[in-house]
Design an enzyme around this catalytic site. Structure first.
Site, mmCIF file in Angstrom:
data_model
loop_
_atom_site.group_PDB
_atom_site.id
_atom_site.type_symbol
_atom_site.label_atom_id
_atom_site.label_comp_id
_atom_site.label_asym_id
_atom_site.label_seq_id
_atom_site.Cartn_x
_atom_site.Cartn_y
_atom_site.Cartn_z
ATOM 1 N N LEU A 237 0.845 -1.195 0.000
ATOM 2 C CA LEU A 237 0.000 0.000 0.000
ATOM 3 C C LEU A 237 0.882 1.247 0.000
ATOM 4 O O LEU A 237 0.544 2.261 -0.623
ATOM 5 C CB LEU A 237 -0.919 0.014 1.224
ATOM 6 C CG LEU A 237 -1.834 1.237 1.280
ATOM 7 C CD1 LEU A 237 -2.870 1.206 0.177
ATOM 8 C CD2 LEU A 237 -2.510 1.356 2.637
ATOM 9 N N TYR A 238 2.015 1.165 0.681
ATOM 10 C CA TYR A 238 2.958 2.297 0.668
ATOM 11 C C TYR A 238 3.302 2.658 -0.774
ATOM 12 O O TYR A 238 3.200 3.828 -1.185
ATOM 13 C CB TYR A 238 4.220 1.928 1.452
ATOM 14 C CG TYR A 238 5.349 2.904 1.239
ATOM 15 C CD1 TYR A 238 5.274 4.195 1.747
ATOM 16 C CD2 TYR A 238 6.488 2.545 0.518
ATOM 17 C CE1 TYR A 238 6.301 5.104 1.550
ATOM 18 C CE2 TYR A 238 7.517 3.444 0.316
ATOM 19 C CZ TYR A 238 7.417 4.722 0.833
ATOM 20 O OH TYR A 238 8.425 5.626 0.624
ATOM 21 N N ALA A 239 3.714 1.643 -1.543
ATOM 22 C CA ALA A 239 4.096 1.872 -2.939
ATOM 23 C C ALA A 239 2.910 2.435 -3.720
ATOM 24 O O ALA A 239 3.069 3.346 -4.543
ATOM 25 C CB ALA A 239 4.565 0.563 -3.559
#
Ligand SMILES: O=C(O)[C@H]1O[C@H](OP(=O)(O)OP(=O)(O)OC[C@H]2O[C@@H](n3ccc(=O)[nH]c3=O)[C@H](O)[C@@H]2O)[C@H](O)[C@@H](O)[C@@H]1O
Length: 427
Positions: A237-239
């Protein structure tokens, strides 16, 4: 008044009936009173809890007190330019790892710098405060506040006509996104949009340089990673939020004429670094004789990263600010096309995680207790490797620090900062 005896043993059946009814009524009345009290208590607890969470979220995001003559003076002083042709830069995430180094570098060459940071507790805030003290000693003032606070941002642009925004505030960390997904949306999406809204409305509009991430390459397996490679398969999700940031900034470039430069950082490390990152936590654990977990990829292949030293990244950031073309909009309207750029800032020589560990062991003169485990499905990617020819061509970016040298500097800083060198000296 009935005697106690009468109350317990009434003398006639009629009396019994009335008394039963009375008792029932009393009992019902006391039950309903209790019920009402319970309801009241539940409501009280619920409103207390929701008030607490309001206060918590408020204090987490907008805790800072800002404004006033003294505050404005500090902001203005910090923003003063001390060289001809100098920049005036708002650095978000200034108490963060990269933010601190970039702010220092800009200030040292005579640019005006105002920092902004919410000092959240994703990792030890005392490290952020120590970085703030370091910046303060170089006359950089950090405003305590959140990038979601539109009023604060508008006020800052009111006080200073920033020529550039260096946006480094973010919810970082690849694996933490599984624990606290909302924090990524809050900082990397909502906060970014708030800052872009302010920037597009500012007059003059600043040029906008910001931190994307090598993680946008996700499952891309074409190496080295070039800016034109696929970035539509994020592994975390960060990416995904960083990739979304690239799309979001594009729309602000397209609609409002904001000059945009997105920098894909490749696993940045060095002094004053982030305690959540592997090189940092490994160092801490090795020194404390605690085990470290080393992830391993499919078929027992070692994971590898294009670890990039902080000083090289700083040069890439400053080069980006210097070469960023002007934004073209004013009054919230685009007046012509503005640049939209994306650059890899890596080191171009990936190193495996076990090699990282052995370099640390050498510098620390201690053996690590390694637990090697298969990489869990937690958003990690097996390797990263940057093609930096665009950055080299357009920013003059040329990394010069290899992992051996960079980690030696990190370890030296770590031991001096944490002050427990266990009687050991560093080579
Ligand atoms: O360059 C990037 O795009 C990203 O770099 C780092 O993410 P990462 O490369 O995962 O950095 P670390 O968390 O320091 O991990 C480095 C390597 O060590 C491995 N690792 C990590 C932690 C651990 O306990 N054990 C372990 O073997 C990871 O799998 C990875 O291969 C940063 O944390 C991100 O914020 C940044 O955006």
């Amino acid at each position: 008044m009935p005697s106690l005896e009468e109350e317990l043993f009434p003398s006639t059946p009629g009396k019994v009936k009335i008394e039963r009814a009375r008792q029932l009524h009393r009992c019902f009345a006391s039950t309903s009173t209790m019920f009402l009290w319970a309801l009241f208590l539940i409501a009280l607890t619920a409103s207390y809890l929701s008030f607490q969470s309001f206060v918590d979220s408020g204090s987490r995001y907008f805790s800072a007190s800002w404004g006033g003559i003294h505050w404005e003076k500090q902001v203005r002083n910090s923003a003063q330019i001390h060289r001809s042709g100098g920049l005036s830069v708002l650095v978000t995430g200034a108490a963060g790892f990269v933010g601190t180094h970039v702010s220092l570098a800009l200030k040292k060459r005579g640019d005006g710098v105002v920092g902004l940071d919410n000092f959240n507790n994703y990792y030890d805030p005392s490290l952020k405060k120590a970085r703030r003290a370091l910046l303060k000693s170089h006359n950089v003032f950090i405003v305590e506040g959140d990038i979601n606070d539109a009023r604060l941002l508008a006020k800052l642009f009111d006080v200073v006509a920033f020529t550039h925004v260096m946006h480094l505030a973010a919810q970082a960390g690849v694996r933490y996104a599984m624990e606290n997904p909302q924090s990524y949306v809050h900082s990397n999406i909502a906060g970014l949009v708030t800052l872009l809204e302010t920037s597009k409305s500012a007059d003059p509009q600043p040029a906008f340089v910001w931190a994307s991430s090598s993680s946008v390459y996700g499952l891309n397996d074409k190496t080295p990673f070039s800016e034109s490679d696929r970035t539509d398969q994020p592994a975390s999700l960060y990416a995904a939020t960083k990739k979304a940031g690239e799309e979001i900034t594009h729309t602000y470039n397209h609609i409002y004429g904001l000059s945009i430069t997105g920098l894909r950082f490749f696993t940045v490390y060095g002094p004053w670094g982030r305690p959540d990152m592997a090189y940092f936590s490994f160092t801490r654990n090795i020194l404390q004789r605690k085990p470290i977990t080393v992830y391993r990829g499919k078929n027992r292949v070692d994971l590898a990263r294009d670890f990039t030293y902080i000083d090289d990244i700083v040069k890439g950031c400053v080069g980006s600010l210097d070469t960023a073309g002007k934004s073209t909009g004013s009054g919230g309207k685009k007046r012509g096309p503005a640049p939209y750029r994306i650059f890899n800032l890596g080191n171009t020589s990936p190193v495996t995680v076990p090699t990282l560990v052995s370099i640390l062991e050498k510098h620390l003169k201690m053996k690590a207790k390694k637990n090697v485990v298969d990489m869990p499905g937690n958003g990690d990617v097996p390797f990263t490797h940057a093609n930096i020819s665009s950055a080299r061509r357009e920013l003059g970016y040329k990394p010069t620090t290899d992992l051996q040298t960079g980690l030696k500097k990190f370890v030296r800083w770590y031991l001096s900062y944490y002050g427990y060198n266990h009687g050991r000296t560093v080579n």
